[in-house]
Design a protein around this motif. Structure first.
Motif, short mmCIF file in Angstrom:
data_model
loop_
_atom_site.label_atom_id
_atom_site.label_comp_id
_atom_site.label_asym_id
_atom_site.label_seq_id
_atom_site.Cartn_x
_atom_site.Cartn_y
_atom_site.Cartn_z
N LEU A 281 6.60 -4.81 -14.03
CA LEU A 281 5.53 -5.29 -13.23
C LEU A 281 5.80 -5.61 -11.56
O LEU A 281 5.25 -5.27 -10.90
CB LEU A 281 4.96 -6.49 -13.82
N VAL A 282 7.09 -6.45 -11.59
CA VAL A 282 7.27 -6.72 -10.27
C VAL A 282 7.84 -5.64 -9.26
O VAL A 282 7.82 -5.89 -8.20
CB VAL A 282 8.37 -8.00 -10.36
N ILE A 283 8.37 -4.60 -9.84
CA ILE A 283 8.96 -3.46 -8.95
C ILE A 283 8.09 -2.49 -8.93
O ILE A 283 8.19 -1.32 -8.28
CB ILE A 283 10.26 -3.03 -9.43
N SER A 284 6.51 -2.67 -9.33
CA SER A 284 5.73 -1.59 -9.40
C SER A 284 5.41 -0.94 -7.83
O SER A 284 5.36 -1.87 -6.76
CB SER A 284 4.31 -1.94 -9.94
N THR A 285 5.16 0.38 -7.78
CA THR A 285 5.01 0.71 -6.39
C THR A 285 3.49 0.94 -6.19
O THR A 285 3.00 1.24 -5.05
CB THR A 285 5.70 2.04 -6.05
N ASN A 286 2.61 1.07 -7.43
CA ASN A 286 1.51 1.38 -7.45
C ASN A 286 0.69 0.44 -8.15
O ASN A 286 1.06 -0.19 -9.06
CB ASN A 286 1.59 2.82 -8.29
N ILE A 287 -0.62 0.25 -7.56
CA ILE A 287 -1.18 -0.68 -8.19
C ILE A 287 -1.67 -0.44 -9.94
O ILE A 287 -1.88 -1.38 -10.47
CB ILE A 287 -2.76 -1.03 -7.26
N PHE A 288 -1.87 0.83 -9.88
CA PHE A 288 -2.19 1.17 -11.42
C PHE A 288 -1.08 1.03 -12.18
O PHE A 288 -1.22 0.37 -13.54
CB PHE A 288 -2.48 2.61 -11.35
N GLY B 25 -11.92 2.52 -1.96
CA GLY B 25 -12.20 2.97 -0.47
C GLY B 25 -10.91 3.16 0.05
O GLY B 25 -11.17 3.84 1.23
N ALA B 26 -9.85 2.98 -0.40
CA ALA B 26 -8.68 3.30 0.44
C ALA B 26 -8.33 4.91 0.25
O ALA B 26 -7.54 5.23 0.79
CB ALA B 26 -7.44 2.45 0.13
N GLY B 27 -8.72 5.20 -1.03
CA GLY B 27 -8.29 6.52 -1.19
C GLY B 27 -6.69 6.77 -1.59
O GLY B 27 -6.39 7.90 -1.62
N THR B 28 -6.43 5.59 -2.22
CA THR B 28 -4.97 5.68 -2.78
C THR B 28 -4.73 4.71 -3.76
O THR B 28 -5.24 3.62 -3.78
CB THR B 28 -3.89 5.89 -1.77
N LEU B 29 -3.66 4.80 -4.63
CA LEU B 29 -3.42 3.78 -5.67
C LEU B 29 -2.10 3.07 -5.10
O LEU B 29 -1.64 2.05 -5.63
CB LEU B 29 -3.27 4.30 -6.97
N ASP B 30 -1.37 3.89 -4.19
CA ASP B 30 0.00 3.39 -3.94
C ASP B 30 -0.32 2.10 -3.11
O ASP B 30 -0.90 1.91 -1.92
CB ASP B 30 0.62 4.31 -3.02
N ILE B 31 0.47 0.90 -3.21
CA ILE B 31 0.39 -0.47 -2.48
C ILE B 31 0.59 -0.28 -1.33
O ILE B 31 -0.19 -0.67 -0.60
CB ILE B 31 1.33 -1.24 -3.19
N HIS B 32 1.50 0.42 -0.92
CA HIS B 32 2.37 0.24 0.53
C HIS B 32 1.18 1.02 1.42
O HIS B 32 0.77 0.59 2.18
CB HIS B 32 3.49 1.01 0.65
N THR B 33 0.81 2.33 1.03
CA THR B 33 -0.16 3.07 1.70
C THR B 33 -1.52 2.26 1.89
O THR B 33 -2.28 2.41 2.70
CB THR B 33 -0.57 4.38 1.27
N LEU B 34 -2.03 1.79 0.87
CA LEU B 34 -3.30 0.96 0.55
C LEU B 34 -3.04 -0.22 1.81
O LEU B 34 -4.11 -0.12 2.31
CB LEU B 34 -3.36 0.72 -0.97
N ILE B 35 -2.05 -0.92 1.74
CA ILE B 35 -2.23 -2.18 2.55
C ILE B 35 -2.33 -1.51 4.04
O ILE B 35 -3.08 -2.02 4.80
CB ILE B 35 -0.73 -2.72 2.30
N ILE B 36 -1.29 -0.45 4.26
CA ILE B 36 -1.35 -0.04 5.68
C ILE B 36 -2.78 0.64 6.07
O ILE B 36 -3.49 0.45 7.16
CB ILE B 36 -0.50 1.23 5.98
N ARG B 37 -3.47 1.38 5.19
CA ARG B 37 -4.63 1.99 5.45
C ARG B 37 -5.74 0.78 5.95
O ARG B 37 -6.49 1.05 6.44
CB ARG B 37 -5.03 2.93 4.27
N LEU B 38 -5.50 -0.34 4.97
CA LEU B 38 -6.76 -1.37 4.75
C LEU B 38 -6.51 -2.49 5.87
O LEU B 38 -7.18 -3.18 6.05
CB LEU B 38 -7.27 -1.90 3.49
N THR B 39 -5.34 -2.31 6.46
CA THR B 39 -5.05 -3.50 7.54
C THR B 39 -5.14 -2.78 8.88
O THR B 39 -4.89 -3.62 9.71
CB THR B 39 -3.78 -4.25 7.20
#
Lengths: 644, 104
Positions: A140-147, A201-215
Motif C-alpha cells: 500500500l505504502v509504495i503504490s504509485t497509483n490510487i487504484f 476529473g483528473a483523467g488519470t489514476l496515477d497519483i503523481h500526475t493527478l496531483i500535478i494536474r489538480l494543483t
C-alpha cells in the motif's frame, strides 16, 4: 532506477512467505513456521533499512529536494488507450519512512509472537496471515497509483479481518472481526466513489500526475472539477471528502471508530501491528499522500482537522473510564491518530507552513514505536495474568521488571514527557496547531493532559496498587518476548532525536524545525500534573477514584458507556435500517420477486398436467401421432406449394 | 416389361404401404410390428425403383438408394430384434401393451 530495484523484494518476500506458510504451515512446516516467518521479516527489515539509507542519503536528494523515484512502473489493466490502470513502486520520503516503520514493527511482532503464540493450534496459519498483512501494508505504502492503493487497502482490510477473528471459536472474536470488516467496508465505499470522482476529473489514476494536474492553477482538469458542483459543493471537495471518509474508516476516526476497540479480540501482537504500523495509520498515510490536493482545497482540509480534533478528544475521555487494558490502549490509539489527522489538517503546504504535515508524520513515526511497545507489554502482561481486566492486575512491578520499565517508557512517551520521543512529535503538532487554529490547539493540549492521566492510571493500577501473592505458571516470558520490548523501548526513547524535518516535509524540501522550550512548558506541566493526579488516585488502593466517579455521576456513566456510540449504531441499524428498509425490501423480495417466479412455475405445472395425457406409454398411439403429424405437414406443404 | 404403366406400380406400393401401416397400428406383437415396418420400407423401395425406371432412365440414383435402404433395413432389423429379445427377458412378453412404463 536499477540500483534501487531490490525494493521489489521487500514486497515479494512476505508474499512468498505467505504462500509458503499458507500451504504448508498447517502440517509440514508447522513447528518452524515461526522461525521462517521471522527470518523472512528480518531480511525485509534489513532491506527496508538499506532503502532508508540509500534514499535519504544517496539517491533521493536532487538540488536539495527529495524527489519521487519510480522504481518500477508497468501497465496492469488496459481498458482502452485512454483508460488504464498501472502498478508500480514509487519512493518518496513518506513511503520510504512507512516501509521502514511497517517492516520494523512487523519484525518485532513476529519475534514477540514466537513466545506469545507458542503452542497455538494454528501457529503456521497465524504466521501466514501475519505475512499477508505485512505484504499488503508494504505494498500500500509504495503504490504509485490510487487504484493500486485501493486494492491493497482492501487487502489490508481482509487480512485484519482474518487476524482479528483468529480465535474463530470465540463468538465475540467473530463478531469483532465482522464489525471491523463491515465498518471499514462501509467507509471504503466512500473511498471508491472518491477515487472515481478524482480520477474522472483528473483523467488519470496515477497519483503523481493527478496531483500535478489538480494543483496547477488554470489547468483544464482543475477548472472542470472546481466549476462542476453538487449540492453547492465543488466536485474536488466532494472527491477529497469521500476519500477522507475511506481514510477515516480505516483509521478509526470519529464517528467510524467503533470497530477498533472491539478489534482487541484478536491476539495481542496483532493489536500491536494494527495499531502501530499497519491498518489504522493507512488513513493518515492516505491523506498525507494526497496532501497537496488537500492543502489546495481548504474546506476538505478543515474537515480533516476537525474530525481529527474530535477523534483526539472523545476517545481520550472514554479511555479514562475503561478497565480493559487493551481497550484503554485502543482508545489511546484513536486519540493519537486524531492528533496526526489534525496535525495534517492545520498544516500548510510549503516551507515553514508545512510544519503540521511534518509533525504529523513524525508523530506517526514515534507513535509506531511507543504504541507497539505498549501493546507488546500488554501482551506480556496478559500472557502472565491470563486476563485483560486491570482489576485482576496490580503490583506486577516486582514480577515483571523488564516489562515494567518498558511500559513506563511507553507511558512517558505517549504522555509527551521529555526527552521521550512522543514529546517531540506532539510538541510540533501542538505548535503547528497553535499557529493556525487556537481552538484545535486547546483541544490538543487538553487531550494531551487526559492522555497522561489515563495512561498513568493504567500504569499505576497494573504495576503498583496492591501487592499480590499470586501463583504464576511461568515467569515474565521467554527471551523472544523480552527482546522486542527492549528494542522498542530503546527506539521509543531515541526516536524523538531524529531530525525529522530534514527528511519529511510536504514539498520535500528540508526545513529547520526547533522545539520551542518556552512553548512546551505549558503542555508538559499539565501532563506532569495529570500524572501526579493519577498517582495520587491509583498508586495505592483507596476509595478516591470511586468517589470521583460518583460525584461526576452522569458524565462518568456517559463516558463509561463510550458515549453510547455502539447503542446509537445498533439503534440506527436494527430499528431504522432493518425496519424501514430491510423489512420492506424483504417483503418485496419474498412476495413480488419470488411471487413472479412461483407464478411461472405454477403455470408450467398446470399446462403440464393438461397435456401429459399424450404421454400414454402406448407405442402405437405414438405411431398414430407421428403419422398424423406427417400427414399434417404434408398437407401444409402441398397447400403452400399451390397457393402462390 | 415396359407395358406395365407406372400408375399400376404405384398402386401396388401404396397398397403395401397402407397394409404395413395398418399392421403397425393394430398389431400387438412386436415381431409383427417389425414386419409391418419392413413392408412400409419395401413399398418405398418399389416407388424408388419405379420412378427411376420411368422418369430418369439415364440415371441410377433410385436403384442405388434402394440398395442402401435394404442394407439399413437389415441393420435395423438386427437392432430391433435385439431390443425385442431384451424386452422379452425383462417383461416375459413381447406385447407392446405390456411395456408401457414410459409414460407420465
Amino acid at each position: 532506477m536499477s540500483h534501487l530495484s531490490y525494493i521489489v523484494w521487500i514486497l515479494l518476500l512476505p508474499l512468498a512467505n505467505f504462500a509458503l506458510l499458507g500451504l504448508t504451515g498447517r502440517k509440514l512446516l508447522k513447528g518452524i513456521s515461526g522461525v521462517i516467518g521471522t527470518s523472512v521479516l528480518l531480511v525485509v527489515a534489513a532491506l527496508a533499512s538499506m532503502a532508508v539509507y540509500q534514499y535519504f542519503f544517496v539517491y533521493g536528494k536532487l538540488d536539495g529536494i527529495y524527489h519521487l523515484i519510480n522504481v518500477l512502473q508497468f501497465e496492469w489493466l488496459k481498458f482502452s488507450p485512454n483508460v488504464s490502470i498501472g502498478m508500480g513502486v514509487a519512493l518518496d520520503p513518506i513511503s520510504v519512512m512507512m516501509l521502514f516503520i511497517v517492516s520494523v514493527v512487523s519484525l518485532m511482532v513476529h519475534v514477540f509472537s514466537l513466545g506469545y503464540m507458542k503452542g497455538e493450534e494454528r501457529f503456521g496459519t497465524y504466521y501466514a496471515f501475519l505475512s499477508l498483512f505485512t505484504f499488503s501494508m508494504l505494498s500500500l505504502v509504495i503504490s504509485t497509483n490510487i487504484f493500486q492503493i485501493y486494492i491493497f487497502w482492501e487487502l489490508v482490510g481482509i487480512s485484519s479481518y482474518l487476524l482479528i477473528g483468529f480465535y474463530y471459536d470465540k463468538p465475540s472474536a467473530v463478531a469483532a472481526s465482522k464489525k471491523a470488516f463491515i465498518v471499514t467496508r462501509f467507509a471504503d465505499l466512500g473511498f471508491l466513489v472518491g477515487i472515481l470522482i478524482l480520477s474522472f476529473g483528473a483523467g488519470t489514476l496515477d497519483i503523481h500526475t493527478l496531483i500535478i494536474r489538480l494543483t496547477t492553477v488554470q489547468s483544464p482538469q482543475l477548472l472542470g472539477m472546481t466549476t462542476s458542483s453538487f449540492l453547492g459543493i465543488s466536485a474536488l471537495t466532494w472527491g477529497l471528502t469521500l476519500v477522507f471518509i475511506g481514510g477515516a474508516g480505516k483509521s478509526a476516526m470519529f464517528p467510524l471508530h467503533v470497530w477498533l476497540p472491539d478489534a482487541m479480540e484478536g491476539p495481542t501482537p496483532i493489536s500491536a501491528l494494527i495499531h502501530a504500523a499497519t491498518m489504522v495509520v493507512a488513513g493518515v498515510y492516505l491523506v498525507a499522500r494526497l496532501f497537496p490536493l488537500y492543502s489546495f482545497d481548504v474546506s476538505s482540509l478543515n474537515i480533516v482537522a476537525y474530525v481529527g480534533a474530535i477523534s483526539a478528544l472523545l476517545p481520550a475521555i472514554i479511555a479514562c473510564t475503561q478497565n480493559d487494558i487493551k481497550r484503554v490502549l485502543a482508545y489511546s490509539t484513536i486519540s493519537q491518530i486524531g492528533y496526526m489527522m489534525f496535525g495534517l489538517g492545520v498544516s500548510g503546504y510549503s516551507g515553514e507552513l508545512g510544519l503540521g504535515y511534518m509533525a504529523s508524520m513524525f508523530h506517526l513515526f514515534t507513535h509506531a514505536f511507543f504504541k507497539s511497545l505498549l501493546f507488546l507489554c500488554a501482551g506480556a502482561i496478559i500472557h502472565l495474568v491470563q486476563s485483560n481486566d486491570v482489576k485482576d492486575m496490580g503490583g506486577l512491578r516486582k514480577l515483571m521488571p523488564i516489562t515494567h520499565i518498558a511500559f513506563l517508557v511507553g507511558c512517558l512517551s505517549i504522555a509527551g514527557i521529555p526527552p521521550f520521543s512522543g514529546f517531540f512529535s506532539k510538541e510540533e503538532i501542538l505548535s503547528a496547531a497553535y499557529q493556525s487554529n487556537k481552538l484545535i490547539y486547546g483541544v490538543g493540549v487538553f487531550t494531551s493532559m487526559l492522555t497522561a492521566f489515563y495512561m498513568f492510571r493504567l500504569y499505576f493500577r497494573i504495576f503498583h496498587s496492591r501487592a499480590q501473592n499470586r501463583e504464576l505458571a511461568h515467569g515474565e516470558g521467554s527471551l523472544s518476548m523480552k527482546l522486542p520490548l527492549v528494542v522498542l523501548a530503546v527506539s521509543a526513547t531515541l526516536a524523538g532525536f531524529v531530525p525529522f524535518s530534514l527528511f519529511v516535509t510536504p514539498d520535500h524540501a528540508p526545513i529547520e524545525a526547533h522545539v520551542d522550550l518556552i512553548f512546551s512548558i505549558f503542555p508538559v506541566v499539565l501532563s506532569v500534573a495529570a500524572i501526579l493526579f493519577a498517582a495520587r488516585l491509583y498508586r495505592t488502593q483507596n476509595a478516591r477514584p470511586a468517589k470521583i466517579a460518583t460525584s461526576l455521576g452522569k458524565i462518568y456513566r456517559f463516558a463509561y458507556r463510550k458515549f453510547y456510540f455502539d447503542e446509537i449504531y445498533l439503534f440506527v441499524s436494527k430499528k431504522i435500517i432493518f425496519n424501514l428498509i430491510g423489512r420492506p425490501a424483504a417483503w418485496i423480495d419474498k412476495h413480488i420477486v419470488d411471487g413472479l417466479m412461483n407464478l411461472l412455475a405454477a403455470t408450467t405445472v398446470k399446462i403440464s398436467v393438461l397435456i401429459k395425457g399424450f404421454q400414454s406409454g402406448k407405442l402405437q398411439n405414438y405411431a398414430v401421432y407421428f403419422f398424423a403429424g406427417i400427414i399434417g405437414l404434408a398437407a401444409l406443404f402441398v397447400y403452400f406449394r399451390q397457393s402462390p | 416389361m415396359n407395358n406395365v404403366p407406372l400408375v399400376q406400380i404405384l398402386f401396388v406400393s401404396t397398397g403395401l404401404f397402407f397394409i404395413g401401416m395398418y399392421g403397425l397400428f393394430s398389431r400387438r406383437n412386436l415381431i409383427t410390428i417389425l414386419m409391418s415396418i419392413e413392408l412400409m420400407l419395401n413399398s418405398v423401395n418399389i416407388n424408388f425403383v419405379a420412378f427411376n425406371k420411368y422418369l430418369y432412365t439415364t440415371q441410377l440414383n433410385g436403384v442405388i438408394f434402394t440398395i442402401f435402404i435394404i442394407t439399413i433395413a437389415a441393420a435395423e432389423a438386427a437392432v430391433a430384434i435385439a431390443i425385442i429379445i431384451n424386452l422379452y427377458r425383462s417383461h416375459h412378453s413381447i406385447d407392446v401393451e405390456d411395456a408401457g412404463e414410459l409414460k407420465y
